[in-house]
Design an enzyme around this catalytic site. Structure first.
Site, PDB file in Angstrom:
ATOM      1  CE  LYS A   2      51.914  55.640  36.118  1.00 25.83           C
ATOM      2  NZ  LYS A   2      52.462  54.988  37.312  1.00 25.83           N
TER       3      LYS A   2
HETATM    4  C1  E4P Z   1      50.714  52.025  38.305  1.00 23.32           C
HETATM    5  O1  E4P Z   1      51.292  52.584  37.399  1.00 23.32           O
HETATM    6  C2  E4P Z   1      50.928  52.333  39.714  1.00 23.32           C
HETATM    7  O2  E4P Z   1      52.298  52.619  39.883  1.00 23.32           O
HETATM    8  C3  E4P Z   1      50.645  51.204  40.665  1.00 23.32           C
HETATM    9  O3  E4P Z   1      50.181  50.073  39.990  1.00 23.32           O
HETATM   10  C4  E4P Z   1      49.818  51.604  41.846  1.00 23.32           C
HETATM   11  O4  E4P Z   1      49.624  50.479  42.671  1.00 23.32           O
HETATM   12  P1  E4P Z   1      49.087  50.596  44.167  1.00 23.32           P
HETATM   13  O5  E4P Z   1      47.625  50.890  44.127  1.00 23.32           O
HETATM   14  O6  E4P Z   1      49.355  49.243  44.752  1.00 23.32           O
HETATM   15  O7  E4P Z   1      49.855  51.700  44.824  1.00 23.32           O
END
Ligand code: E4P
Length: 218
Positions: A83
């Protein structure tokens, strides 16, 4: 539509993976911090629980650092998706890593142009953050729709839209309607997807009537 589970809690992932309904996992540095555990150990354990992509986020901010960290993470298991953030450096790292055969999830996407650039960089997944746009009074779902339209305009763009920052069951439905390829969903929201009061009420009535028949199936 594929479902990823958005957590670094290995226990929760194990339970959901056993259902056979989960196609992958996403983690992020905040979720890892919340777990209080060693990052690489968590990723190793998660990769053993699912054959699907497991997103593991780099911590470096420069492309060379991201590439080095990404290669180290990709060595953990073949289903690791590295990522990287949606920055210029992140896209440079994405191009190098995907050219080398590593899956890459480009995260923190908040505009259609950013998603276009992620696809140009060969991203395996792009993660538009719905909930965080909604938090600002904007319409996160509109972004998913825009990206879907743009990607469908060009057959050479093969990046999958991974709807992220999902907070509600409504977000899941809207993502599916808008044509997201994947939704990454917190465990609690995944379980809430199957709940409906009329299902509970109907089942209760059926079971009461079945009892009256005095029969057994096996
Ligand atoms: C995606 O890969 C993220 O880990 C996640 O969806 C972030 O979500 P949040 O905005 O609720 O922290």
């Amino acid at each position: 539509m594929k479902f990823f589970v958005d957590t670094a809690d290995v226990g929760e992932i194990k339970e959901l993976a056993e259902s056979g309904l989960i196609d992958g996992v996403t983690t992020n540095p905040s979720l890892v911090a919340k777990s209080g555990r060693d990052f690489k150990t968590i990723i190793t354990e998660i990769c053993a629980l699912t054959d699907g992509p497991v997103s593991a986020e780099v911590a470096a901010l420069d492309a060379d650092g991201m590439i080095t960290e990404g290669r180290a993470l990709a060595e953990i298991a073949e289903n690791v998706a590295v990522k990287v953030p949606l920055t210029w450096e992140g896209l440079r790292a994405c191009k190098t890593l995907t050219d080398g055969g590593t899956m890459v999830n480009v995260t923190l996407c908040f505009s259609a142009n950013q998603a276009l650039m992620a696809a140009k960089a060969g991203a395996t997944f792009v993660s538009p953050f719905i909930g965080r746009l909604d938090d600002m009074g904007l319409d996160g779902m509109e972004l998913i729709e825009e990206i879907r339209t743009i990607y469908d305009n060009y057959l050479d763009l093969n990046t999958e839209i991974l709807a992220a920052s999902i907070r509600t069951v409504g977000h899941v439905k809207q993502s599916a309607l808008a044509g997201a390829d994947v939704a990454t969903v917190p465990p609690g929201v995944i379980k809430a997807l199957v709940k409906h009061p009329l299902t509970d009420k109907g089942l209760e009535a059926f079971m009461a009537d079945w009892k009256k028949t005095g029969q057994k199936i096996v």
